[in-house]
Design a protein around this motif. Structure first.
Motif, PDB file in Angstrom:
ATOM      1  N   THR A  36       6.856 -25.975  46.508  1.00  0.00           N
ATOM      2  CA  THR A  36       5.736 -26.548  47.253  1.00  0.00           C
ATOM      3  C   THR A  36       6.220 -27.129  48.584  1.00  0.00           C
ATOM      4  N   THR A  37       7.340 -27.846  48.528  1.00  0.00           N
ATOM      5  CA  THR A  37       7.841 -28.523  49.721  1.00  0.00           C
ATOM      6  C   THR A  37       8.371 -27.524  50.748  1.00  0.00           C
ATOM      7  N   LEU A  38       9.084 -26.502  50.270  1.00  0.00           N
ATOM      8  CA  LEU A  38       9.630 -25.522  51.214  1.00  0.00           C
ATOM      9  C   LEU A  38       8.509 -24.702  51.861  1.00  0.00           C
ATOM     10  N   VAL A  39       7.506 -24.330  51.065  1.00  0.00           N
ATOM     11  CA  VAL A  39       6.365 -23.591  51.616  1.00  0.00           C
ATOM     12  C   VAL A  39       5.746 -24.405  52.748  1.00  0.00           C
TER      13      VAL A  39
ATOM     14  N   ALA B  15      14.636 -22.070  27.133  1.00  0.00           N
ATOM     15  CA  ALA B  15      14.854 -21.387  28.409  1.00  0.00           C
ATOM     16  C   ALA B  15      13.971 -20.141  28.580  1.00  0.00           C
ATOM     17  N   PRO B  16      13.698 -19.382  27.511  1.00  0.00           N
ATOM     18  CA  PRO B  16      12.859 -18.184  27.699  1.00  0.00           C
ATOM     19  C   PRO B  16      11.469 -18.487  28.260  1.00  0.00           C
ATOM     20  N   LEU B  17      10.992 -19.753  28.126  1.00  0.00           N
ATOM     21  CA  LEU B  17       9.664 -20.082  28.645  1.00  0.00           C
ATOM     22  C   LEU B  17       9.619 -19.900  30.162  1.00  0.00           C
ATOM     23  N   TRP B  18      10.784 -20.014  30.798  1.00  0.00           N
ATOM     24  CA  TRP B  18      10.851 -19.828  32.256  1.00  0.00           C
ATOM     25  C   TRP B  18      10.468 -18.408  32.640  1.00  0.00           C
ATOM     26  N   ASP B  19      10.837 -17.451  31.750  1.00  0.00           N
ATOM     27  CA  ASP B  19      10.563 -16.046  32.072  1.00  0.00           C
ATOM     28  C   ASP B  19       9.076 -15.806  32.305  1.00  0.00           C
ATOM     29  N   VAL B  20       8.250 -16.584  31.576  1.00  0.00           N
ATOM     30  CA  VAL B  20       6.801 -16.447  31.748  1.00  0.00           C
ATOM     31  C   VAL B  20       6.429 -16.763  33.193  1.00  0.00           C
ATOM     32  N   LEU B  21       7.001 -17.851  33.715  1.00  0.00           N
ATOM     33  CA  LEU B  21       6.671 -18.258  35.077  1.00  0.00           C
ATOM     34  C   LEU B  21       7.300 -17.330  36.110  1.00  0.00           C
ATOM     35  N   GLU B  22       8.398 -16.684  35.735  1.00  0.00           N
ATOM     36  CA  GLU B  22       9.029 -15.757  36.671  1.00  0.00           C
ATOM     37  C   GLU B  22       8.175 -14.511  36.851  1.00  0.00           C
ATOM     38  N   ARG B  23       7.472 -14.135  35.764  1.00  0.00           N
ATOM     39  CA  ARG B  23       6.572 -12.980  35.890  1.00  0.00           C
ATOM     40  C   ARG B  23       5.320 -13.379  36.657  1.00  0.00           C
ATOM     41  N   GLU B  24       4.742 -14.474  36.295  1.00  0.00           N
ATOM     42  CA  GLU B  24       3.478 -14.926  36.894  1.00  0.00           C
ATOM     43  C   GLU B  24       3.471 -16.444  36.925  1.00  0.00           C
ATOM     44  N   PRO B  25       3.495 -17.132  38.044  1.00  0.00           N
ATOM     45  CA  PRO B  25       3.305 -16.639  39.416  1.00  0.00           C
ATOM     46  C   PRO B  25       4.565 -16.107  40.116  1.00  0.00           C
ATOM     47  N   GLY B  26       5.724 -16.091  39.469  1.00  0.00           N
ATOM     48  CA  GLY B  26       6.912 -15.563  40.150  1.00  0.00           C
ATOM     49  C   GLY B  26       7.603 -16.604  41.017  1.00  0.00           C
ATOM     50  N   PHE B  27       8.011 -17.685  40.386  1.00  0.00           N
ATOM     51  CA  PHE B  27       8.630 -18.799  41.108  1.00  0.00           C
ATOM     52  C   PHE B  27       9.839 -18.374  41.938  1.00  0.00           C
ATOM     53  N   THR B  28      10.830 -17.770  41.255  1.00  0.00           N
ATOM     54  CA  THR B  28      12.076 -17.462  41.945  1.00  0.00           C
ATOM     55  C   THR B  28      11.869 -16.403  43.021  1.00  0.00           C
ATOM     56  N   ARG B  29      10.973 -15.452  42.746  1.00  0.00           N
ATOM     57  CA  ARG B  29      10.694 -14.409  43.726  1.00  0.00           C
ATOM     58  C   ARG B  29      10.195 -15.035  45.034  1.00  0.00           C
ATOM     59  N   GLN B  30       9.247 -15.979  44.904  1.00  0.00           N
ATOM     60  CA  GLN B  30       8.697 -16.613  46.101  1.00  0.00           C
ATOM     61  C   GLN B  30       9.764 -17.441  46.820  1.00  0.00           C
ATOM     62  N   TRP B  31      10.566 -18.145  46.024  1.00  0.00           N
ATOM     63  CA  TRP B  31      11.635 -18.967  46.590  1.00  0.00           C
ATOM     64  C   TRP B  31      12.622 -18.100  47.370  1.00  0.00           C
ATOM     65  N   GLN B  32      13.057 -16.995  46.738  1.00  0.00           N
ATOM     66  CA  GLN B  32      14.036 -16.113  47.387  1.00  0.00           C
ATOM     67  C   GLN B  32      13.491 -15.548  48.691  1.00  0.00           C
ATOM     68  N   THR B  33      12.206 -15.186  48.668  1.00  0.00           N
ATOM     69  CA  THR B  33      11.598 -14.623  49.874  1.00  0.00           C
ATOM     70  C   THR B  33      11.616 -15.639  51.017  1.00  0.00           C
TER      71      THR B  33
END
Lengths: 305, 323
Positions: free
Chosen positions: B236-239, B281-299
């Motif tokens: 949120t802060t970086l965006v 830890a696997p619960l994170w995978d849910v968020l990585e698929r949707e909304p895609g936290f790390t993907r947005q961060w990396q971009t």
């Protein structure tokens, strides 16, 4: 940075000018909070045109918070809540503009240890989030002013910059009163020193703002008969001398807002549209507000006077 | 560590995390962090240095006897203690969590306090507990007067740490705190943990609904939610910083310079699940698929680095042509 807005008398344009300064800084891209510590008569919501908070909020405002009845005080997002038709479209690049209103039936109250701690937490939190935090204090010496002096003297706030604006009108009585509010035996400086502030340091962080100043050389005053005009010039000159004697002169002045018909009739924000399209307000007023807003963190305007 | 099996018959765990930047000019060294988080003289601060700097305060308890918010207006009175803790990550991020374990149906009369004090972080209802209505009530809006307000407990703890004199209050940039409210109902027997929803509500509020097996401790649930809250805050802060910088606009050098605090203080903080229980830890995978936290961060990070590289080339070219 914390900016405390003080005045000795009511009707100095303290709230309306401070709100306009907050508005200008937000337009320039800063995140700005306007904290209504005018506990006796909260007026900021009227200036920002936020109907729900008019005259303070029903509950959950600054009084409720300082008394420990709420974990956080209510915040009003001015861009989202205002009824002002120009303000509703938040301009591109503008920062946040948030009003923290008082409670409608709040009034003044005594300052105990818990109240000071909550006020400390509030200032620290707002400072972490906003570039400029304008704190509008009631007229005269008030609990709010004592609290501000006390909290800013605490070691917890030593890293937080704070500055004081003292508003006065351009009349004999107002100049004398403003001088008394700062330099008098019960004034801001004496009160600050009693709470551990360094006198010189505090004095360097206080500046005066003249409000509703008539310019004898500008319309409509320039149209009056020569005798009146000469009399006004003499008054202006006398006032300048008085102000200098009382330490309220140019070197301690941060800004001077001309007498503005719009502000005489109604406490409101002066938008660029008011000046450029509908032309109800004067360009000089707009420029003076912009200059004052900019001077808040212009280090050359502060320091030893 | 209170396992949720310790209470009579635990029905749900819930909490609220408040996340913000530690208000200090640089990242706070581990020793200073330990001082900051020493909330009780009798218990030590847990500190770990791998894979990143992480410190957890001892728990502080607040006694409560109040109603639980419940959807549909059901009135459930609970008595017990709220557990709160503060966490500092990499000497840069400060979080405070207040949480409770709500035990199953309780007696109709209140026990003496000693009963509740022996169960830190647990509240017991007087009578039945409509768990679904309470879960919905906890996730929805503001607590009404007389109702349990975990956010207020977390806020008080955060304020207490935030006013510590070791902090110089000169953070490198201005930022907003976020609030994450979470509820975990018990997973059906034999089922693993699941993340049922993660929503962004107004005003910086996030809500998370989980289902957790009985063996998961409340501390592990809190750590998971703190991890979600931390990364949500970073994103949120970086965006917002990138938006504000007007990256890609005409005044490119200025925009890139305004992002310097992000490069100096934020980019290295992204490390999902660093301190999350392995089973969660696997619960994170849910968020990585949707909304895609790390993907947005990396971009975002890539975009900042590309702009930095472009500016560096421009500066170098200007320097060469100047000679």
């Amino acid at each position: 940075m914390l900016v405390f807005a003080a005045s000795d008398k009511g009707g100095t344009g303290r709230s309306v000018t401070s709100a306009n300064v907050a508005f200008r800084r937000a337009l320039a891209g800063d995140d700005v909070a306007y904290v209504d510590f005018d506990f006796g008569s909260p007026t900021a919501a009227a200036v920002f045109d936020v109907p729900e908070a008019m005259g303070g909020v029903e509950s959950g405002g600054l009084h409720t918070y300082l008394r420990g009845k709420a974990a956080e005080p209510v915040r009003v997002d001015v861009w989202a809540e205002t009824e002002h038709e120009v303000l509703r479209d938040r301009p591109t690049g503008a920062g946040n503009l948030v009003l923290l209103p008082g409670d409608r039936s709040g009034g003044e109250f005594a300052v105990g240890k818990d109240v000071l701690r909550r006020c400390t937490d509030l200032f620290l939190r707002l400072n972490s989030e906003f570039d400029i935090v304008v704190v509008d204090l009631s007229a005269g010496r008030s609990f709010a002013m004592d609290m501000a002096l006390e909290v800013t003297s605490l070691p917890e706030l030593r890293g937080v910059g704070s500055r004081w604006l003292v508003y006065h009108r351009w009349t004999r009585q107002h100049v004398i009163a403003a001088s008394g509010l700062v330099f008098g035996s019960r004034g801001i400086l004496a009160g600050g020193v009693a709470r551990g502030h360094d006198e010189e340091d505090l004095a360097n962080r206080i500046r005066f703002v003249r409000a509703a100043v008539p310019d004898p050389e500008a319309a409509p005053w320039a149209m009056v008969p020569p005798a009146q005009s000469a009399w006004m010039r003499k008054c202006d000159q006398d006032l300048n001398e008085l102000a200098a004697q009382r330490n309220v002169g140019y070197t301690r002045m941060l800004g001077s807002i001309p007498l503005e018909p719009v502000l005489q009739w109604r406490e409101q924000l002066i938008t660029d549209e008011d000046v450029l399209s509908s032309r109800v307000a004067n360009m000089e007023t707009l420029q003076a507000l912009k200059d004052l807003a900019q001077a808040l963190d212009d280090d050359e305007a502060w320091g030893p006077a | 560590m209170t396992a949720w099996g310790r209470a009579a018959d635990p029905v749900l765990i819930c909490g609220e995390v408040r996340t913000g930047l530690l208000q200090h000019s640089e990242s706070l060294p581990a020793r200073a962090v330990a001082d900051l988080l020493r909330l009780r003289p009798d218990e030590r601060v847990r500190i770990s240095e791998r894979p990143n700097g992480y410190a957890v305060s001892p728990e502080v308890l607040t006694g409560v006897d109040c109603r639980l918010p419940a959807a549909g207006g059901a009135r459930t009175r609970v008595v017990g203690t709220v557990a709160a803790r503060a966490v500092v990550t990499e000497g840069r991020m400060l979080q405070a969590t207040a949480s409770i374990v709500v035990a199953g149906p309780g007696p109709d009369v209140r026990h003496p306090w000693s009963h509740y004090l022996a169960r830190p972080g647990v509240v017991e209802p007087l009578g039945k507990l409509p768990e679904r209505a309470v879960a919905d009530g906890l996730l929805a809006g503001r607590a009404r007067p007389g109702e349990l307000d975990l956010g207020a407990v977390a806020e008080r703890l955060l304020a207490r740490v935030a006013r510590h004199r070791a902090l110089d209050q000169r953070a490198p940039f201005k930022s907003r705190r976020t609030r994450l409210r979470w509820v975990a109902l018990r997973a059906l027997d034999g089922e693993g943990p699941s993340l049922d929803s993660f929503t962004l509500a107004e005003d910086g509020l996030r809500t998370v609904e989980l289902r957790l097996p009985a063996r998961v401790s409340p501390a592990a649930a809190a750590a998971l939610c703190e991890d979600l809250a931390l990364h949500d805050w970073l994103l949120t802060t970086l965006v917002r910083m990138v938006e504000r910088s007007r990256l890609g606009s005409a005044d490119a050098p200025e925009a890139v310079l305004s992002l310097r605090p992000a490069v100096d203080h934020l980019l290295h903080l992204w490390m999902p699940t660093a301190h999350v229980d392995r089973t969660l830890a696997p619960l994170w995978d849910v968020l990585e698929r949707e909304p895609g936290f790390t993907r947005q961060w990396q971009t975002l990070v890539q975009r900042i680095r590309d702009q930095l590289a472009l500016q560096a080339i421009t500066l170098r070219r200007d320097a060469l042509t100047a000679h």
